[in-house]
Scaffold this motif. Structure first.
Motif, PDB file in Angstrom:
ATOM      1  N   ASP A   1      -6.272   0.036  -9.620  1.00 13.24           N
ATOM      2  CA  ASP A   1      -7.525   1.142  -9.296  1.00 13.24           C
ATOM      3  C   ASP A   1      -8.708   0.464  -8.746  1.00 13.24           C
ATOM      4  OD1 ASP A   1      -5.586   3.335  -9.532  1.00 13.24           O
ATOM      5  OD2 ASP A   1      -5.806   3.004 -11.778  1.00 13.24           O
ATOM      6  N   SER A  38      10.143   3.472  -3.059  1.00 10.17           N
ATOM      7  CA  SER A  38       9.357   3.311  -1.892  1.00 10.17           C
ATOM      8  C   SER A  38       9.513   1.840  -1.337  1.00 10.17           C
ATOM      9  CB  SER A  38       7.993   3.787  -1.846  1.00 10.17           C
ATOM     10  OG  SER A  38       7.323   3.519  -0.670  1.00 10.17           O
ATOM     11  N   ARG A  72       0.739  -1.104   0.039  1.00 10.10           N
ATOM     12  CA  ARG A  72       0.104   0.043   0.097  1.00 10.10           C
ATOM     13  C   ARG A  72       0.996   1.269   0.065  1.00 10.10           C
ATOM     14  NH1 ARG A  72      -5.413  -1.008   1.018  1.00 10.10           N
ATOM     15  NH2 ARG A  72      -5.823  -3.138   1.961  1.00 10.10           N
ATOM     16  N   ARG A  73       0.831   2.075  -0.986  1.00 11.99           N
ATOM     17  CA  ARG A  73       1.454   3.196  -1.323  1.00 11.99           C
ATOM     18  C   ARG A  73       0.732   4.321  -1.833  1.00 11.99           C
ATOM     19  NH1 ARG A  73       4.608   0.083   0.946  1.00 11.99           N
ATOM     20  NH2 ARG A  73       6.539  -0.163   0.800  1.00 11.99           N
ATOM     21  N   GLU A  74       0.790   5.546  -0.754  1.00 11.04           N
ATOM     22  CA  GLU A  74      -0.035   6.769  -1.694  1.00 11.04           C
ATOM     23  C   GLU A  74      -1.603   6.131  -1.897  1.00 11.04           C
ATOM     24  OE1 GLU A  74       2.010   7.944  -5.145  1.00 11.04           O
ATOM     25  OE2 GLU A  74       4.114   8.063  -4.253  1.00 11.04           O
ATOM     26  N   GLY A  75      -1.881   5.438  -0.899  1.00 14.15           N
ATOM     27  CA  GLY A  75      -3.393   5.123  -0.734  1.00 14.15           C
ATOM     28  C   GLY A  75      -3.820   4.244  -2.077  1.00 14.15           C
ATOM     29  N   LYS A  76      -2.754   3.596  -2.621  1.00 17.08           N
ATOM     30  CA  LYS A  76      -3.076   2.702  -3.774  1.00 17.08           C
ATOM     31  C   LYS A  76      -2.396   1.362  -3.085  1.00 17.08           C
ATOM     32  CE  LYS A  76      -1.952   6.325  -6.939  1.00 17.08           C
ATOM     33  NZ  LYS A  76      -1.010   6.806  -7.621  1.00 17.08           N
ATOM     34  N   ASP A  90       7.706   8.909 -13.571  1.00 14.23           N
ATOM     35  CA  ASP A  90       7.885   9.210 -12.204  1.00 14.23           C
ATOM     36  C   ASP A  90       7.222   8.416 -11.300  1.00 14.23           C
ATOM     37  OD1 ASP A  90       9.705  11.256 -13.302  1.00 14.23           O
ATOM     38  OD2 ASP A  90       8.239  12.881 -13.019  1.00 14.23           O
ATOM     39  N   GLU A  91       5.853   8.142 -11.442  1.00 16.59           N
ATOM     40  CA  GLU A  91       5.127   7.351 -10.568  1.00 16.59           C
ATOM     41  C   GLU A  91       5.703   6.144 -10.476  1.00 16.59           C
ATOM     42  OE1 GLU A  91       0.491   5.872  -9.957  1.00 16.59           O
ATOM     43  OE2 GLU A  91       1.390   5.703 -12.125  1.00 16.59           O
ATOM     44  N   ARG A 102       8.861   6.428  -8.217  1.00 13.57           N
ATOM     45  CA  ARG A 102       8.711   6.522  -6.750  1.00 13.57           C
ATOM     46  C   ARG A 102       8.109   5.720  -5.982  1.00 13.57           C
ATOM     47  NH1 ARG A 102       5.450  10.291  -8.416  1.00 13.57           N
ATOM     48  NH2 ARG A 102       3.600   9.132  -7.718  1.00 13.57           N
ATOM     49  N   LEU A 103       7.176   4.856  -6.762  1.00 11.56           N
ATOM     50  CA  LEU A 103       6.706   3.484  -6.059  1.00 11.56           C
ATOM     51  C   LEU A 103       7.633   2.504  -5.948  1.00 11.56           C
ATOM     52  CD1 LEU A 103       3.096   3.525  -7.784  1.00 11.56           C
ATOM     53  CD2 LEU A 103       3.659   4.128  -5.559  1.00 11.56           C
ATOM     54  N   VAL A 109      -0.274  -1.102 -10.420  1.00 19.72           N
ATOM     55  CA  VAL A 109      -1.161  -0.404  -9.551  1.00 19.72           C
ATOM     56  C   VAL A 109      -2.628  -0.872  -9.821  1.00 19.72           C
ATOM     57  CG1 VAL A 109      -2.084   2.048  -8.909  1.00 19.72           C
ATOM     58  CG2 VAL A 109       0.329   1.649  -9.507  1.00 19.72           C
TER      59      VAL A 109
END
Length: 158
Positions: free
Chosen positions: A155, A129, A72-76, A121-122, A125-126, A153
Motif C-alpha cells: 500500500d 489472478s 498490478r492487480r485491483e489497482g494494487k 478472500d483477498e 482472489r489475488l 500487497v
C-alpha cells in the motif's frame, strides 16, 4: 493441418535454483543493471515484470534490496513470496514482516510503501489472478510442502 496433427507447443521451465552464493552474485548484478538502465535491463525476466524491493533487515537494521517479480492487480502493487517453491519463506519476506515500511523501484522511480500479507478472500482472489496468468506459481505450491505462499500487497506510504 488439424489440431490433432500440430506439434505440441513446448513450454520451457527449468526447476533449478542456483546455490545461495551464486544467487547472491546474480542478484547483485541484476540490481546494478536494473538501476543503471532504469529497468530497461532486468525489468522483465522470463515473462515476469521485475521491481527492486528494499526492506530493512530484522537483525542488522540494514537496507536489503532484491529484484523480484511484481504484479498490478485491483489497482494494487503486489508480489508473491514464492521463493521458487522453497519450503521456507524468503528472507525479504521475513524482514518486511518485522518492519513493513518498504521502498520499491520501477522505471527509475522510487516509491515508498507499507507491505502487508493478504489474507482470506483477498489473498485467494489475488493468488488466483496471478496463478491463472503465470501457472508456474501453482507448481511452486506443489514443491513447497505445507507452507502457504504469502501474497504481499504494498500500500502507498501515508
Amino acid at each position: 493441418m488439424s489440431d490433432s496433427h500440430r506439434p505440441a507447443r513446448r513450454r520451457w521451465f527449468i526447476p533449478w535454483v542456483p546455490k545461495p552464493d551464486t544467487m547472491k552474485r546474480i542478484g547483485k548484478l541484476h540490481i546494478q543493471l536494473f538501476r543503471r538502465t532504469r529497468g530497461l535491463v532486468g525489468g522483465r525476466v522470463d515473462g515476469l515484470d521485475i521491481f527492486l524491493l528494499t526492506t530493512r533487515g530484522r537483525k542488522t537494521g540494514l537496507e536489503r534490496t532484491v529484484a523480484i517479480p511484481y504484479f498490478r492487480r485491483e489497482g494494487k502493487v503486489l508480489t508473491i513470496a514464492s521463493y521458487g517453491g522453497n519450503t521456507v519463506n524468503p528472507a525479504w519476506y521475513v524482514n518486511l514482516r518485522a518492519n513493513p515500511d518498504v521502498s520499491y523501484e520501477l522505471g527509475g522511480r522510487v516509491y515508498r510503501g507499507v507491505a502487508r500479507t493478504a489474507m482470506g478472500d483477498e489473498r485467494q482472489r489475488l493468488w488466483d489472478s496471478v496463478a491463472d496468468e503465470h501457472p508456474r506459481f501453482n507448481r511452486y505450491l506443489a514443491w513447497c510442502g505445507d507452507r502457504q505462499i504469502p501474497v504481499v500487497v504494498i500500500d502507498p506510504a501515508p
